[in-house]
Design a protein around this motif. Structure first.
Motif, PDB file in Angstrom:
ATOM      1  N   LYS A 187      36.756  36.532  27.927  1.00 23.66           N
ATOM      2  CA  LYS A 187      36.964  37.916  28.362  1.00 23.66           C
ATOM      3  C   LYS A 187      37.704  38.737  27.297  1.00 23.66           C
ATOM      4  N   THR A 188      38.794  38.166  26.789  1.00 27.40           N
ATOM      5  CA  THR A 188      39.549  38.879  25.757  1.00 27.40           C
ATOM      6  C   THR A 188      38.693  39.078  24.513  1.00 27.40           C
ATOM      7  N   THR A 189      37.945  38.049  24.172  1.00 26.16           N
ATOM      8  CA  THR A 189      37.075  38.146  22.995  1.00 26.16           C
ATOM      9  C   THR A 189      36.085  39.302  23.157  1.00 26.16           C
ATOM     10  N   TYR A 196      46.610  45.343  25.259  1.00 29.49           N
ATOM     11  CA  TYR A 196      46.750  43.896  25.048  1.00 29.49           C
ATOM     12  C   TYR A 196      47.100  43.124  26.319  1.00 29.49           C
ATOM     13  N   GLN A 197      46.595  41.904  26.377  1.00 28.97           N
ATOM     14  CA  GLN A 197      46.907  40.991  27.470  1.00 28.97           C
ATOM     15  C   GLN A 197      48.379  40.545  27.432  1.00 28.97           C
ATOM     16  N   ASP A 198      48.918  40.384  26.214  1.00 27.17           N
ATOM     17  CA  ASP A 198      50.262  39.789  26.116  1.00 27.17           C
ATOM     18  C   ASP A 198      51.392  40.818  26.152  1.00 27.17           C
ATOM     19  N   ILE A 223      41.363  47.280  29.462  1.00 30.16           N
ATOM     20  CA  ILE A 223      42.673  46.772  29.881  1.00 30.16           C
ATOM     21  C   ILE A 223      42.557  45.291  30.210  1.00 30.16           C
ATOM     22  N   ASP A 224      43.350  44.492  29.487  1.00 37.74           N
ATOM     23  CA  ASP A 224      43.206  43.039  29.545  1.00 37.74           C
ATOM     24  C   ASP A 224      44.271  42.428  30.454  1.00 37.74           C
ATOM     25  N   GLU A 225      43.856  41.956  31.609  1.00 40.25           N
ATOM     26  CA  GLU A 225      44.734  41.286  32.582  1.00 40.25           C
ATOM     27  C   GLU A 225      46.067  42.019  32.785  1.00 40.25           C
ATOM     28  N   PRO A 226      45.986  43.238  33.353  1.00 39.89           N
ATOM     29  CA  PRO A 226      47.203  44.063  33.478  1.00 39.89           C
ATOM     30  C   PRO A 226      48.252  43.496  34.422  1.00 39.89           C
TER      31      PRO A 226
HETATM   32 MG   LIG Z   1      42.222  36.747  27.740  1.00 34.43          MG
END
Ligand SMILES: [Mg+2]
Ligand SMILES: Nc1ncnc2c1ncn2[C@@H]1O[C@H](COP(=O)(O)OP(=O)(O)OP(=O)(O)O)[C@@H](O)[C@H]1O
Lengths: 230, 283
Positions: free
Chosen positions: A41-43, A83-85, A157-160
């Protein structure tokens, strides 16, 4: 069509992570991408966002091909990745984090700050705090608010809500729900309850391919119908 | 006691010069992951520019110092534009080879123009200042004061200016700055030129304490790497602390142990720091 992703192959070195992935997005939609850890997903978001070059396939945004363009240019064309992180610029204050986002846009610092404060009034008090001191939820709010500066056309938006306390998760969902009418979004989310509240359409990703696209609102509203496909 | 305090003050002079030279090296290392030996050349060119203007042309030392800094700016720009910029994201080996080659070629060019024998530059102030029972060459006091000014100036620059803030953010997370739509490499280039101008200034300040020789850049660059490693790559305050500490180690070793072991002791301290420092988690 705002975004059209066609037949993407993406690799890290020799390891191919995405296989022939295609998706599209219409103006005003909120599309969720769900899938297990490591599904890719992030990729996918990073490839759309200009962080990575696909080995094959193309990404078209507002009718222009953007894959292979420098990251800065993709960002300036109106496509922002969150970003996810939850990484913020820790050594800078909240205000300075906002200032950096406002600088390449047409917005003044005051306008930009107003945008961030509008989604979460408590940010007003944190403007002069160093960003490294913020809680996870505050960081996420800063990142989402910062991504709105410069009026982007599409947010990725990555895993908010990942790793946040339940009470903050509710707040983030409310923020995203309120943004929904104003901006097109792709949201990666593992929590299907959140997905069912937000999504107009859902893509299920499994081992680097889309195994299913769900468009029926009744199915989306009932996560039990697709949770075992993850 | 007087002797000891005097050694400390001498250490502060060396530390100040090391700081002024190391800051650019630390930023290039921290921001871009590039090991830049060419920094030693800028330092040497600074000293030789001073020699050319002040000694050969007979101008005032200050004019020579300004000329040195002025010469370093286009030279740094060329090195950044044609060498450093091509090394972004490449393996660190390429950076070492390419910038070492620049240092070698530059040192040989200096030898070709100025000859291999050491050239002296006299103390531009030539006065001793007395503080109680202490005596200090005024020039050394000026060096300490200048290095403090540089530290304060850079602190303000990185805290208050937009360019400075972009670089601070980029030191932590280059990709995140780019994803805002900011061409972060441009700002690193500005800081590269500032760091180089400071290296030239370092050459100007060190020249009267020693002599010029075409290979002076090699010695200094290794000492500065020790400073950068002890202080932490891209860590501005750490670089200052490390420079003054190692300057002190250098001066006290020379005064109380064996003067020829002063450089070696700096590396011993570096090794000890490396052994005992916890490994930094990658950002
Ligand atoms: Mg990810
Ligand atoms: N920089 C990298 N180098 C090599 N492999 C990577 C890299 N980043 C991710 N991968 C691999 O690519 C695959 C997809 O990773 P990705 O981060 O896109 O998954 P994800 O769906 O976002 O997972 P998560 O839910 O944990 O965030 C995983 O197998 C991962 O190990």
């Amino acid at each position: 069509m705002l975004l059209s992703v066609d037949n993407l192959d993406v690799r890290y070195g020799h390891a191919q992570v995405l296989h022939d992935v295609s998706m599209h997005l219409n103006q005003g939609e909120l599309v969720c991408v769900v899938g297990r850890n490591g599904a890719g997903k992030t990729t996918l978001l990073k490839t759309i966002g200009g962080f990575m070059k696909p080995a094959a396939g193309s990404v078209n945004f507002q009718g222009k091909r953007i894959d292979g363009q420098p990251l800065e240019q993709v960002a300036l064309s109106g496509l922002k990745y969150v970003y996810q992180d939850k990484r913020v610029f820790g050594e800078l204050t909240v205000r300075e984090n906002i200032e950096l986002a406002a600088y390449p846009s047409h917005e003044s610092l005051d306008q930009a700050i107003a945008k961030v404060v509008a989604i979460h009034p408590k940010m007003q008090k944190l403007l002069d705090a160093k960003a490294k001191g913020l809680s996870g939820g505050e960081r996420q709010i800063l990142l989402i608010g910062r991504a709105l500066i410069g009026d982007p056309k599409l947010l990725l938006i990555d895993e908010p809500t990942e790793g946040l306390a339940a009470i903050i998760i509710g707040e983030i969902i409310n923020i995203l729900a309120a943004m929904k009418s104003k901006i097109t979004m792709v949201v990666v989310e593992q929590n299907l309850a959140t997905v069912s509240r937000l999504a107009d359409r859902v893509y299920v990703m499994k081992e680097g391919v889309f195994s299913r696209e769900i468009t029926d609102p009744e199915i989306i509203a009932n996560p039990a119908a697709y949770e075992d496909e993850l | 006691m007087i002797n000891f305090i005097q050694s400390i003050l001498y250490g502060l002079t060396i530390g100040g010069i090391l700081y002024i030279i190391s800051i650019g090296l630390s930023l290039t290392f921290g921001a871009m992951g590039i090991v830049n030996f060419a920094h030693g050349l800028i330092y040497a060119v600074g000293a030789y520019a001073l020699y050319s203007v002040a000694t050969l042309l007979g101008a005032n030392f200050l004019v020579g110092a300004l000329a040195a800094v002025a010469v370093s700016i286009p030279l740094a720009y060329l090195i950044e534009r044609f060498i450093i910029r091509r090394l972004y994201g490449q393996s660190i080996d390429y950076a070492i080879i390419a910038t070492y080659a620049v240092l070698l070629i530059g040192a040989d060019a200096l030898k070709w123009f100025f000859g291999a024998s050491p050239l002296p530059i006299s103390d531009p102030v030539g006065e001793l200042w007395y503080f109680g029972g202490l005596q200090m060459p005024a020039f050394r006091v000026i060096i300490i004061a200048l290095s403090v000014l540089v530290f304060l100036g850079l602190s303000l620059f990185f805290k208050k200016t937009l360019v400075g803030k972009i670089v601070v953010a980029g030191l932590q997370d280059r990709e995140a700055v780019r994803s805002l739509g900011i061409k972060v490499e441009r700002y690193f280039a500005i800081v590269f030129v500032i760091g180089s101008a400071l290296a030239a200034l370092g050459g100007v300040l060190y020249a009267p304490l020693s002599t010029l020789d075409p290979y002076m850049g090699f010695e200094i660059i290794i000492l500065c790497f020790a400073v950068v490693i002890v202080g932490g790559m891209g860590n501005l305050r750490g670089t200052a602390i490390a420079a003054f500490t190692l300057g002190m180690v250098h001066s006290l070793t020379a005064a109380y142990l064996v003067s020829s072991a002063a450089d070696a002791m700096v590396y011993v301290v570096m090794a000890v720091v490396l052994i005992f420092r916890p490994i930094d988690a990658p950002a």
